[in-house]
Structures are given as structure tokens and as C-alpha cells.
Design a protein around this motif. Sequence first.
Motif, PDB file in Angstrom:
ATOM      1  N   MET A 246      25.541  33.046  41.937  1.00  0.00           N
ATOM      2  CA  MET A 246      25.742  31.912  42.814  1.00  0.00           C
ATOM      3  C   MET A 246      27.198  31.915  43.290  1.00  0.00           C
ATOM      4  SD  MET A 246      25.418  27.908  41.810  1.00  0.00           S
ATOM      5  CE  MET A 246      24.352  27.104  42.940  1.00  0.00           C
ATOM      6  N   ALA A 247      27.409  31.674  44.585  1.00  0.00           N
ATOM      7  CA  ALA A 247      28.755  31.664  45.148  1.00  0.00           C
ATOM      8  C   ALA A 247      29.596  30.592  44.462  1.00  0.00           C
ATOM      9  CB  ALA A 247      28.690  31.412  46.648  1.00  0.00           C
ATOM     10  N   GLY A 248      30.846  30.947  44.213  1.00  0.00           N
ATOM     11  CA  GLY A 248      31.765  30.024  43.571  1.00  0.00           C
ATOM     12  C   GLY A 248      31.831  30.177  42.064  1.00  0.00           C
ATOM     13  N   GLU A 249      30.725  30.583  41.462  1.00  0.00           N
ATOM     14  CA  GLU A 249      30.664  30.736  40.006  1.00  0.00           C
ATOM     15  C   GLU A 249      31.255  32.078  39.586  1.00  0.00           C
ATOM     16  OE1 GLU A 249      29.551  28.362  37.851  1.00  0.00           O
ATOM     17  OE2 GLU A 249      29.355  27.112  39.638  1.00  0.00           O
ATOM     18  N   PRO A 250      32.008  32.129  38.479  1.00  0.00           N
ATOM     19  CA  PRO A 250      32.544  33.408  38.002  1.00  0.00           C
ATOM     20  C   PRO A 250      31.426  34.415  37.735  1.00  0.00           C
ATOM     21  CG  PRO A 250      33.461  31.567  36.764  1.00  0.00           C
ATOM     22  CD  PRO A 250      32.352  31.014  37.619  1.00  0.00           C
ATOM     23  N   GLN A 251      31.699  35.657  38.057  1.00  0.00           N
ATOM     24  CA  GLN A 251      30.742  36.739  37.839  1.00  0.00           C
ATOM     25  C   GLN A 251      31.259  37.621  36.711  1.00  0.00           C
ATOM     26  OE1 GLN A 251      27.825  36.892  40.024  1.00  0.00           O
ATOM     27  NE2 GLN A 251      28.684  34.851  40.325  1.00  0.00           N
ATOM     28  N   THR A 252      30.438  37.858  35.705  1.00  0.00           N
ATOM     29  CA  THR A 252      30.880  38.629  34.539  1.00  0.00           C
ATOM     30  C   THR A 252      31.148  40.089  34.871  1.00  0.00           C
ATOM     31  OG1 THR A 252      28.583  39.026  33.878  1.00  0.00           O
ATOM     32  CG2 THR A 252      29.700  37.118  32.899  1.00  0.00           C
ATOM     33  N   ASP A 253      30.571  40.596  35.957  1.00  0.00           N
ATOM     34  CA  ASP A 253      30.772  41.994  36.325  1.00  0.00           C
ATOM     35  C   ASP A 253      31.805  42.170  37.437  1.00  0.00           C
ATOM     36  OD1 ASP A 253      29.213  40.831  38.286  1.00  0.00           O
ATOM     37  OD2 ASP A 253      27.901  42.560  38.534  1.00  0.00           O
ATOM     38  N   CYS A 254      32.591  41.129  37.737  1.00  0.00           N
ATOM     39  CA  CYS A 254      33.554  41.170  38.833  1.00  0.00           C
ATOM     40  C   CYS A 254      34.973  41.379  38.298  1.00  0.00           C
ATOM     41  CB  CYS A 254      33.483  39.871  39.641  1.00  0.00           C
ATOM     42  SG  CYS A 254      34.764  39.743  40.906  1.00  0.00           S
ATOM     43  N   LEU A 255      35.622  42.449  38.749  1.00  0.00           N
ATOM     44  CA  LEU A 255      36.987  42.754  38.325  1.00  0.00           C
ATOM     45  C   LEU A 255      37.940  41.598  38.615  1.00  0.00           C
ATOM     46  CD1 LEU A 255      39.204  44.703  37.349  1.00  0.00           C
ATOM     47  CD2 LEU A 255      39.315  45.556  39.710  1.00  0.00           C
ATOM     48  N   PHE A 256      37.844  41.008  39.806  1.00  0.00           N
ATOM     49  CA  PHE A 256      38.786  39.939  40.146  1.00  0.00           C
ATOM     50  C   PHE A 256      38.509  38.660  39.376  1.00  0.00           C
ATOM     51  CE2 PHE A 256      39.978  41.801  44.583  1.00  0.00           C
ATOM     52  CZ  PHE A 256      40.605  42.862  43.960  1.00  0.00           C
ATOM     53  N   CYS A 257      37.259  38.369  39.068  1.00  0.00           N
ATOM     54  CA  CYS A 257      36.966  37.220  38.202  1.00  0.00           C
ATOM     55  C   CYS A 257      37.602  37.433  36.829  1.00  0.00           C
ATOM     56  CB  CYS A 257      35.457  37.009  38.061  1.00  0.00           C
ATOM     57  SG  CYS A 257      34.653  36.300  39.526  1.00  0.00           S
ATOM     58  N   LYS A 258      37.601  38.675  36.359  1.00  0.00           N
ATOM     59  CA  LYS A 258      38.209  38.991  35.070  1.00  0.00           C
ATOM     60  C   LYS A 258      39.728  38.868  35.123  1.00  0.00           C
ATOM     61  CE  LYS A 258      34.437  41.932  33.545  1.00  0.00           C
ATOM     62  NZ  LYS A 258      34.004  43.302  33.235  1.00  0.00           N
ATOM     63  N   ILE A 259      40.330  39.146  36.272  1.00  0.00           N
ATOM     64  CA  ILE A 259      41.774  38.927  36.426  1.00  0.00           C
ATOM     65  C   ILE A 259      42.064  37.428  36.390  1.00  0.00           C
ATOM     66  CG2 ILE A 259      43.677  39.074  38.090  1.00  0.00           C
ATOM     67  CD1 ILE A 259      42.627  41.913  38.770  1.00  0.00           C
ATOM     68  N   VAL A 260      41.225  36.635  37.065  1.00  0.00           N
ATOM     69  CA  VAL A 260      41.404  35.171  37.064  1.00  0.00           C
ATOM     70  C   VAL A 260      41.366  34.623  35.645  1.00  0.00           C
ATOM     71  CG1 VAL A 260      40.318  32.984  37.727  1.00  0.00           C
ATOM     72  CG2 VAL A 260      40.564  34.809  39.423  1.00  0.00           C
ATOM     73  N   THR A 261      40.433  35.109  34.814  1.00  0.00           N
ATOM     74  CA  THR A 261      40.306  34.597  33.444  1.00  0.00           C
ATOM     75  C   THR A 261      41.320  35.201  32.477  1.00  0.00           C
ATOM     76  OG1 THR A 261      38.664  36.265  32.827  1.00  0.00           O
ATOM     77  CG2 THR A 261      37.830  34.158  33.728  1.00  0.00           C
ATOM     78  N   GLY A 262      42.024  36.250  32.911  1.00  0.00           N
ATOM     79  CA  GLY A 262      42.989  36.910  32.037  1.00  0.00           C
ATOM     80  C   GLY A 262      42.384  38.000  31.189  1.00  0.00           C
ATOM     81  N   ASP A 263      41.100  38.318  31.391  1.00  0.00           N
ATOM     82  CA  ASP A 263      40.453  39.371  30.620  1.00  0.00           C
ATOM     83  C   ASP A 263      40.876  40.763  31.070  1.00  0.00           C
ATOM     84  OD1 ASP A 263      39.068  37.538  29.039  1.00  0.00           O
ATOM     85  OD2 ASP A 263      37.405  37.423  30.465  1.00  0.00           O
ATOM     86  N   VAL A 264      41.374  40.883  32.297  1.00  0.00           N
ATOM     87  CA  VAL A 264      41.921  42.137  32.818  1.00  0.00           C
ATOM     88  C   VAL A 264      43.351  41.838  33.248  1.00  0.00           C
ATOM     89  CG1 VAL A 264      41.774  43.808  34.711  1.00  0.00           C
ATOM     90  CG2 VAL A 264      39.698  43.091  33.546  1.00  0.00           C
ATOM     91  N   PRO A 265      44.312  42.643  32.779  1.00  0.00           N
ATOM     92  CA  PRO A 265      45.703  42.371  33.134  1.00  0.00           C
ATOM     93  C   PRO A 265      45.987  42.697  34.603  1.00  0.00           C
ATOM     94  CG  PRO A 265      45.546  44.392  31.852  1.00  0.00           C
ATOM     95  CD  PRO A 265      44.165  43.794  31.886  1.00  0.00           C
TER      96      PRO A 265
END
Length: 119
Positions: free
Chosen positions: A1-20
Motif C-alpha cells: 500500500m502506498a505510504g506504508e513502509p515496504q520491508t523489501d525497499c532499500l530506501f525504507c530501510k534507510i529511513v528506519t536506520g536498518d541500512v546505513p
Amino acid sequence: MAGEPQTDCLFCKIVTGDVPATIVRETDTTVAFRDINPQAPTHVLVIPRAHYPDAAALAAAAPELAADVLREAGEVAADEKLEAHGYRVVFNTGSGAGQTVFHAHAHVLGGRGLQWPPG
């Protein structure tokens, strides 16, 4: 769904701090960070914290958020001292245009001559 974080998205992971990432600016709605494969001396990506697959989807669903991304692109350019010589803000939309991460993002490019049309 648009707007919701995607677990397979590199940039969503940057937003959450999971990817530096080398973050240069953050707001409540956006994150700006240096591109890991820069195409100019200054190459910063500005992304919405919310997930939208591309610029068109972002603009259609959340125009105020699209405006935040553009505003932050200007702030990045000011912070990076690009205003005097000019800079480019680019949204690649779709794989045929070079989009490789399907989370809307603006490229802020500057620090060298940027002839038109781009390559």
C-alpha cells in the motif's frame, strides 16, 4: 500500500536506520543522503519517509509531501553551496528512465557543468 513502509525497499530501510547512509538532512517527512554511486561532485538523494513507488505516484497521492521533497532539494542545494553555479533536481520514473529503487526520490546534482540534454 502506498505510504506504508515496504520491508523489501532499500530506501525504507534507510529511513528506519536498518541500512546505513550518509545523511545530510532530515525533516519529519524527508531524509536526504549522499548517493553511493555519485554522478556529479555533489549527488544527494532526497526521499519521502513514506513509501511511494515513484514521483508520479507521490505527486498524485500526497502533493504536499512531493512539495516537501522539492523544498528539501532546494535546502540541500543551499547547504552544499550549489546555488551560485546551478544544480539539477531529477526524478527518474520507471526502469526505462533509470529508476532502480522504486521509492520516490529526487537526485540533487551539482558541482560541475551539467550540459543539456543529459546522457
